[in-house]
Design a protein around this motif. Sequence first.
Motif: not given
Length: 244
Positions: A96-102, A188-200, A223-227
């Motif tokens: 919905l919001f892209g990276p700002i969705g973080i 933070i790590p999980g939230t950032v990675s999932v939101v970025l994954f969706a926004s990509s 993907i890097g953050l998820i790893l």
Amino acid sequence: MSETAIGEQAAMLAKQNSFLRQHGTKLLALLFWGILVGGYYLYANANELTLLDSLHLVVNFLTASLLGPLFYIVIYALRPLLFFPATILTLLGGFLFGPIGILWTIIGSNASALIAYTVGRYFGQGILDSEEETNLIQKYTQRMRQNSFETVLIMRLLFLPYDLVNYAAGFLKIRWQPFILATVIGSIPGTVSVVLFASSFGTLDELMSGDFQISPLTLIVSIGLILVSIGLSRLIKRREASEN
């Protein structure tokens, strides 16, 4: 009124209170979903809207209105009471919001953690009665009482069930300040990675219309953050195993 009748009435009231403590949130969630589904059905019929039309209206409200992010945060905060999966809402934050969705997701997820903590603290009877859930959480309970911040942080980094950790922290009545601080940092790590994954993958509107382009850089970062998160969780698990 006789003492026997008074005793029976008190026992009945205690039983009713116990039922409400154990099932109050479920009844609230059922009422909410009933109102939501019924309201949608009436509104869609009155305006002759298809499901796709309704989705477009919701997406436009959330993304084009100043109240959209606030509405998203409120829904995320109330999510534990509505039994709505956190992962789906986190993905929606990216779509919905892209990276700002973080930012909106971090605010909403931590508000939801505090609400679930409060529910566990004041209505916690029966929350840890499940044998499976107890086995998952029991080795951390004593440590949570003694060292709340570090233990909650580890549980977040290990990706233990989000709401179960919240309810357990409230049920054990640990202090809310270290709980929420550890939740903010550990999530933070999980939230950032999932939101970025969706926004990509672009916006939800683009996905529904089939007109979207993948952002390689955003996808690689997510993907890097998820790893990194998985690697960190495995490192912690090994340390936990070596200490036992």
